[in-house]
Design a protein around this motif. Structure first.
Motif, mmCIF file in Angstrom:
data_model
loop_
_atom_site.group_PDB
_atom_site.id
_atom_site.type_symbol
_atom_site.label_atom_id
_atom_site.label_comp_id
_atom_site.label_asym_id
_atom_site.label_seq_id
_atom_site.Cartn_x
_atom_site.Cartn_y
_atom_site.Cartn_z
ATOM 1 N N LYS A 3 0.847 -1.203 0.000
ATOM 2 C CA LYS A 3 0.000 0.000 0.000
ATOM 3 C C LYS A 3 0.876 1.244 0.000
ATOM 4 O O LYS A 3 2.000 1.218 0.525
ATOM 5 C CB LYS A 3 -0.880 -0.014 1.262
ATOM 6 C CG LYS A 3 -1.943 1.055 1.298
ATOM 7 C CD LYS A 3 -2.967 0.773 2.389
ATOM 8 C CE LYS A 3 -2.388 0.870 3.771
ATOM 9 N NZ LYS A 3 -3.364 0.689 4.845
ATOM 10 N N VAL A 4 0.366 2.323 -0.554
ATOM 11 C CA VAL A 4 1.019 3.623 -0.455
ATOM 12 C C VAL A 4 0.030 4.579 0.197
ATOM 13 O O VAL A 4 -1.101 4.743 -0.281
ATOM 14 C CB VAL A 4 1.433 4.167 -1.840
ATOM 15 C CG1 VAL A 4 2.036 5.567 -1.706
ATOM 16 C CG2 VAL A 4 2.412 3.228 -2.518
ATOM 17 N N LEU A 5 0.461 5.166 1.301
ATOM 18 C CA LEU A 5 -0.363 6.145 2.016
ATOM 19 C C LEU A 5 0.166 7.529 1.640
ATOM 20 O O LEU A 5 1.354 7.811 1.822
ATOM 21 C CB LEU A 5 -0.219 5.893 3.515
ATOM 22 C CG LEU A 5 -1.254 6.440 4.476
ATOM 23 C CD1 LEU A 5 -2.640 5.920 4.147
ATOM 24 C CD2 LEU A 5 -0.868 6.031 5.907
ATOM 25 N N ALA A 6 -0.726 8.382 1.130
ATOM 26 C CA ALA A 6 -0.261 9.671 0.601
ATOM 27 C C ALA A 6 0.143 10.641 1.700
ATOM 28 O O ALA A 6 0.924 11.563 1.461
ATOM 29 C CB ALA A 6 -1.350 10.292 -0.266
ATOM 30 N N GLN A 7 -0.366 10.438 2.909
ATOM 31 C CA GLN A 7 -0.122 11.424 3.973
ATOM 32 C C GLN A 7 -0.225 10.774 5.333
ATOM 33 O O GLN A 7 -1.193 10.080 5.630
ATOM 34 C CB GLN A 7 -1.155 12.535 3.855
ATOM 35 C CG GLN A 7 -1.098 13.562 4.962
ATOM 36 C CD GLN A 7 -2.010 14.738 4.665
ATOM 37 O OE1 GLN A 7 -1.825 15.437 3.691
ATOM 38 N NE2 GLN A 7 -3.001 14.958 5.500
ATOM 39 N N SER A 8 0.788 10.985 6.169
ATOM 40 C CA SER A 8 0.747 10.500 7.551
ATOM 41 C C SER A 8 1.550 11.446 8.428
ATOM 42 O O SER A 8 2.612 11.940 8.029
ATOM 43 C CB SER A 8 1.351 9.095 7.633
ATOM 44 O OG SER A 8 1.589 8.749 8.989
ATOM 45 N N ASP A 11 4.301 8.661 11.245
ATOM 46 C CA ASP A 11 5.332 7.728 10.778
ATOM 47 C C ASP A 11 6.652 8.451 10.537
ATOM 48 O O ASP A 11 7.305 8.242 9.512
ATOM 49 C CB ASP A 11 4.858 7.017 9.508
ATOM 50 C CG ASP A 11 3.647 6.131 9.771
ATOM 51 O OD1 ASP A 11 3.828 5.022 10.287
ATOM 52 O OD2 ASP A 11 2.510 6.579 9.497
ATOM 53 N N ASN A 15 4.973 15.697 7.658
ATOM 54 C CA ASN A 15 3.966 15.061 6.816
ATOM 55 C C ASN A 15 4.658 14.119 5.838
ATOM 56 O O ASN A 15 5.487 14.556 5.044
ATOM 57 C CB ASN A 15 3.197 16.151 6.056
ATOM 58 C CG ASN A 15 2.118 15.573 5.169
ATOM 59 O OD1 ASN A 15 1.666 14.451 5.378
ATOM 60 N ND2 ASN A 15 1.718 16.330 4.157
ATOM 61 N N ALA A 17 4.699 10.603 3.114
ATOM 62 C CA ALA A 17 4.120 9.479 2.374
ATOM 63 C C ALA A 17 4.687 8.203 2.982
ATOM 64 O O ALA A 17 5.862 8.163 3.366
ATOM 65 C CB ALA A 17 4.479 9.569 0.901
ATOM 66 N N VAL A 18 3.852 7.194 3.095
ATOM 67 C CA VAL A 18 4.302 5.934 3.694
ATOM 68 C C VAL A 18 4.075 4.793 2.702
ATOM 69 O O VAL A 18 2.973 4.641 2.163
ATOM 70 C CB VAL A 18 3.563 5.625 5.012
ATOM 71 C CG1 VAL A 18 4.167 4.386 5.681
ATOM 72 C CG2 VAL A 18 3.624 6.815 5.953
ATOM 73 N N ASN A 33 -1.378 -5.798 11.562
ATOM 74 C CA ASN A 33 -1.393 -5.828 10.104
ATOM 75 C C ASN A 33 -0.994 -7.212 9.617
ATOM 76 O O ASN A 33 -0.103 -7.345 8.778
ATOM 77 C CB ASN A 33 -0.365 -4.820 9.566
ATOM 78 C CG ASN A 33 -1.014 -3.617 8.979
ATOM 79 O OD1 ASN A 33 -2.198 -3.656 8.640
ATOM 80 N ND2 ASN A 33 -0.255 -2.548 8.831
ATOM 81 N N GLU A 71 -12.689 -3.274 -1.532
ATOM 82 C CA GLU A 71 -11.963 -3.262 -0.250
ATOM 83 C C GLU A 71 -12.806 -3.828 0.896
ATOM 84 O O GLU A 71 -12.813 -3.275 2.002
ATOM 85 C CB GLU A 71 -11.463 -1.851 0.063
ATOM 86 C CG GLU A 71 -10.545 -1.328 -1.029
ATOM 87 C CD GLU A 71 -9.882 -0.023 -0.670
ATOM 88 O OE1 GLU A 71 -10.068 0.459 0.461
ATOM 89 O OE2 GLU A 71 -9.165 0.507 -1.530
#
Ligand code: SF4
Ligand code: SF4
Length: 275
Positions: A3-8, A11, A15, A17-18, A33, A71
């Motif tokens: 997965k790619v998370l655009a904003q966190s 982590d 700000n 990307a994860v 997970n 999903e």
């Protein structure tokens, strides 16, 4: 790539990307997970269970149609292998091409998992591209199970690491994760020596590591390396877990506060806990 998370904002600094990579070499009982643990072995169990017809098996490989997928997580729940069919096989450049348009809004990129060190070639290649193409900072979230040789390769393209160290007692660590913690301690020492141990994280699991003694011992270990390294206690939550952990309780606010106080008393300057 799982997965790619655009904003966190949880982590690493700022700000970020994860990127979550698939596959892990530990089997932590508290993992929230678990679908990221194993690589899909194309057993096909999930294919007929998908209500959207988004999965098929051909040429010995599972194929996932992201357009059809809603999903619902049915495939993840039925997978007997702690895996998921919803992963993407990407080159390091393809991954950067997906993140690069976001970069004006980001402080950095964090690679997580699973265990990112399990895909060291890809990790080094991807972080090298990030460094060459931007001024974003580069972090990993790791269980610390990486060889010194691999860590040496990673150093030039890595700004910081958040390392999980659930418990100082090696046998309790083995019971909780499947392995003792000798390599984790070695990795923390190694990264601290290069100023790249950004934080150590302890997921507080009732009955395993929820003691002020463990909090103090962890803090002493970190403080003698560098008292500025962050120590963060994460409250165990049953959400997302599998097996016996589904029934476990979360530690109380009072206990979490006691652990923070015990760690601060050892001279660490940056101790915090999750809510
Ligand atoms: S999450 Fe899995 S089962 Fe559900 S629609 Fe997507 S592929 Fe199918
Ligand atoms: S995701 Fe799991 S159930 Fe589906 S094919 Fe892969 S290993 Fe089998």
């Amino acid at each position: 790539v799982n997965k790619v998370l655009a904003q966190s904002f949880v982590d690493g600094p700022g700000n970020r990307a994860v990127v979550f990579l698939q596959g892990c070499n530990l089997r932590c009982l508290f993992c929230h997970n678990p679908q990221t643990l194993a690589l899909c072995n194309a057993c096909g169990v999930c294919v007929d269970q998908c209500p959207q017809g988004a999965l098929c098996l051909s040429d010995g490989q599972i194929h996932w149609d992201a357009e059809r997928c809603e999903e619902c997580d049915t495939c993840v729940k039925v997978c007997p292998n702690f895996s998921t069919p919803r992963t993407r096989c990407m080159t390091a450049q393809q991954l950067w091409d997906e993140i690069e348009p976001l970069s004006a809004f980001l402080s950095g990129v964090t690679v997580s998992g699973g265990e990112p060190a399990q895909q060291m070639e890809f990790l080094v290649a991807f972080l090298s591209i990030v460094k060459q193409s931007s001024d974003l900072s580069t972090f990993i979230e790791t269980n610390g199970f990486a060889s010194a040789e691999d860590l040496h390769r990673l150093l030039p393209v890595l700004d910081g690491a958040m390392i999980d160290l659930p418990v100082m007692d090696p046998e309790v660590h083995r019971g909780l994760t499947g392995q003792d913690n000798a390599l984790v301690l070695q990795t923390i020492r190694f990264l601290a020596g290069y100023g790249k141990a950004y934080a150590v994280r302890v997921t507080v699991v009732p009955g395993y590591n929820d003691t002020v003694e463990n909090a103090a011992a962890t803090a002493r270990f970190i403080a003698q390396l560098d008292p500025h390294i962050r120590l963060r206690f994460l409250r165990f939550r049953a959400h997302g877990t599998r097996g016996e952990a589904e029934e476990w309780q979360s530690p109380s606010d009072e206990l979490m506060d006691q652990l923070v106080e015990a760690a601060r008393a050892e001279g660490l300057l940056n101790v915090s806990r999750s809510i």
